[in-house]
Scaffold this active site. Structure first.
Site, PDB file in Angstrom:
ATOM      1  N   CYS A  72      -0.171 -42.711   4.860  1.00  0.00           N
ATOM      2  CA  CYS A  72       0.790 -42.206   3.860  1.00  0.00           C
ATOM      3  C   CYS A  72       0.336 -42.543   2.438  1.00  0.00           C
ATOM      4  CB  CYS A  72       2.163 -42.825   4.141  1.00  0.00           C
ATOM      5  SG  CYS A  72       3.421 -42.424   2.914  1.00  0.00           S
TER       6      CYS A  72
ATOM      7  N   ASN B 154       2.630  -1.654  12.572  1.00  0.00           N
ATOM      8  CA  ASN B 154       2.288  -0.940  11.364  1.00  0.00           C
ATOM      9  C   ASN B 154       2.949  -1.680  10.193  1.00  0.00           C
ATOM     10  OD1 ASN B 154       1.656   1.220   9.456  1.00  0.00           O
ATOM     11  ND2 ASN B 154       1.423   2.526  11.258  1.00  0.00           N
TER      12      ASN B 154
ATOM     13  N   ASN C  30       0.840  -1.185   0.000  1.00  0.00           N
ATOM     14  CA  ASN C  30       0.000   0.000   0.000  1.00  0.00           C
ATOM     15  C   ASN C  30       0.883   1.246   0.000  1.00  0.00           C
ATOM     16  OD1 ASN C  30      -1.891   2.006   0.556  1.00  0.00           O
ATOM     17  ND2 ASN C  30      -2.331   1.289   2.626  1.00  0.00           N
TER      18      ASN C  30
ATOM     19  N   CYS D 246       4.802 -32.732   4.317  1.00  0.00           N
ATOM     20  CA  CYS D 246       3.824 -33.789   4.067  1.00  0.00           C
ATOM     21  C   CYS D 246       2.458 -33.187   3.739  1.00  0.00           C
ATOM     22  CB  CYS D 246       3.712 -34.701   5.282  1.00  0.00           C
ATOM     23  SG  CYS D 246       2.487 -36.017   5.076  1.00  0.00           S
TER      24      CYS D 246
ATOM     25  N   CYS E 122       9.964 -33.015   7.682  1.00  0.00           N
ATOM     26  CA  CYS E 122       9.149 -34.010   6.983  1.00  0.00           C
ATOM     27  C   CYS E 122       7.663 -33.781   7.230  1.00  0.00           C
ATOM     28  CB  CYS E 122       9.556 -35.427   7.386  1.00  0.00           C
ATOM     29  SG  CYS E 122       9.439 -35.749   9.161  1.00  0.00           S
TER      30      CYS E 122
ATOM     31  N   CYS F  86      17.377 -39.231  13.593  1.00  0.00           N
ATOM     32  CA  CYS F  86      16.404 -38.133  13.476  1.00  0.00           C
ATOM     33  C   CYS F  86      16.682 -37.086  14.557  1.00  0.00           C
ATOM     34  CB  CYS F  86      14.983 -38.679  13.622  1.00  0.00           C
ATOM     35  SG  CYS F  86      13.702 -37.407  13.542  1.00  0.00           S
TER      36      CYS F  86
ATOM     37  N   CYS G  72       3.711   4.845   9.763  1.00  0.00           N
ATOM     38  CA  CYS G  72       3.572   4.879   8.307  1.00  0.00           C
ATOM     39  C   CYS G  72       4.944   4.984   7.643  1.00  0.00           C
ATOM     40  CB  CYS G  72       2.694   6.058   7.899  1.00  0.00           C
ATOM     41  SG  CYS G  72       2.292   6.070   6.147  1.00  0.00           S
TER      42      CYS G  72
END
Length: 420
Positions: free
Chosen positions: A342, A200, A73, A388, A384, A378, A135
């Site tokens: 899955c 803002n 804007n 998914c 993952c 992991c 602004c």
């Protein structure tokens, strides 16, 4: 039904959903339509010396089929005479006495200018004032807006000047175009602000037309940075609200702004410390009637949680927001794949193999392709589950740690003590 009434620094409203100071609050006609639709309050489009706007003014960023994921804007404050705005504010407040009407204000950083406009605006019956120190375009070139909002001393001084003359609560609207918003939030508090609002809009350029090479939007072949808002800015806004809510030096209520599109967004902002929320882009995209779903959704949520009043929800998640150094290094979660759900798109495997920790294996059982996570490799990064496309196919589950909790800060403290 839960009680949705709020009290923001003495400003009362039938619900926490306000329209932000923006094109939707440009006139009495619009604000009255909004109140009829169910909005609890409105921050009138910023008042000051009327300006000249340009054409064109708006641009949007769409993403992956979603229209208006972000909104740009370059429109400025009101271009309508102050007398006309004041008359319409008076008429609107008389017609809707129980709804909150806040006047957004912007003038030169001069004490007499602030005193003059405060007195004129309060004489027509507004419930509060919002000082527009945010602004980022047009007005900043004139020494107002974010040009003031980026300087803590000016924020504090101008807030103090307004408080000298004001009889109603004063909200200070902060710019996000700054390294640390808590610095200006603290300045506003020192200046006597009764509340703060954020965020803002963010400095932005929506795009470039690859056929004409013009910026989007452009004015006769030239462009300028504008203010960015809409769903895309929500995470930035939510963080800034949370940072101020947990800062002990910013001990005033917060009006949350930035990408709020539905009741869920509103609830998140309230949990992170906002007493109420302000909405702009979603109303511009879908119209004032969206507030009906917001009210119903928040009501149902509070009922489901057994919470009688929305004010009882304010800030309930603030204590859970901390610094990285205070997070438990020994907390462990891992991915778990439900092969019954899955669809074997393999996006999780590709993402993990190419860009994460190579811990998802492909194998075949009875001729059926399956996926399995090697838990020992992991790290619980969530990638993952994020990529998914099927709900419930991948879950992130906690695994009990064999060692006690320890944060980075605690670890460094222990190392320091052992080295002495």
């Amino acid at each position: 039904m839960a009680d949705l009434r709020i009290n923001l620094a003495g400003i009362q409203s039938p619900n926490p959903f306000w329209l932000a100071s923006a094109p939707p609050t440009n006139s009495g006609y619009q604000v009255q339509r909004a109140f009829e639709a169910g909005w609890g309050g409105a921050v009138w489009k910023t008042l000051g010396d009327p300006i000249l706007n340009v054409s064109s003014r708006f641009a949007a960023v769409s993403f992956n089929g979603q229209r208006v994921a972000g909104f740009n804007n370059i429109e400025l404050i009101t271009d309508r005479p102050l007398e006309v705005n004041l008359q319409e504010i008076y008429e609107t407040k008389k017609k809707f006495p129980n709804h909150a009407i806040i006047a957004s204000l912007m003038v030169e950083p001069k004490q007499e200018k602030w005193h003059e406009i405060v007195k004129r605006v309060e004489d027509v019956g507004v419930d509060g004032l919002e000082l527009n120190f945010g602004c980022p375009h047009g007005m900043a070139e004139r020494g107002m807006g974010s040009a003031s909002g980026q300087v803590p001393e000016l924020v504090e001084k101008q807030t103090y000047w307004v408080k000298e003359a004001a009889r109603t609560p004063v909200i200070v609207k902060l710019t996000p175009n700054i390294t640390d918003i808590t610095v200006t939030a603290e300045a506003a508090t020192r200046g006597g602000a009764d509340a703060i609002s954020m965020i803002n809009t963010i400095n932005s350029l929506a795009g470039v037309d690859l056929d004409t090479w013009n910026t989007v939007p452009h004015v006769a072949g030239k462009g300028a940075h504008g203010g960015y808002c809409g769903p895309a800015v929500k995470p930035i806004a939510l963080n800034m609200v949370a940072e101020c809510a947990r800062n002990p030096l910013v001990n005033v209520p917060i009006s949350g702004i930035g990408g709020i599109s539905n009741w869920q967004d509103a609830a998140e902002f309230i949990l992170m410390g906002a007493t109420g929320v302000q909405v702009c882009t979603a109303a511009m995209h879908h119209g004032f009637s969206i507030v009906e779903d917001m009210i119903d959704g928040l009501n149902n949520y509070l009922d489901d949680k057994g919470i009688a009043s929305v004010m009882d929800l304010v800030g309930r998640s603030v204590s859970r927001y901390s610094n990285w150094g205070d997070l438990d290094l020994n907390y462990k979660i891992v991915a778990e794949i439900n092969n019954d759900v899955c669809i074997n798109c393999n996006k999780c495997h590709i993402a993990c193999e190419d860009t994460s920790h190579q811990c998802i294996d492909l194998y075949t059982e009875n001729g059926r392709p399956l996926l399995k996570v090697r838990e020992e490799d992991c790290v619980g990064c969530n990638l993952c589950s994020i990529v998914c496309p099927v709900d419930g196919a991948i879950s992130m589950v906690e695994r009990k740690s064999t060692v006690p909790p320890m944060t980075w800060n605690e670890r460094q403290s222990l190392i320091s003590s052992l080295s002495k």
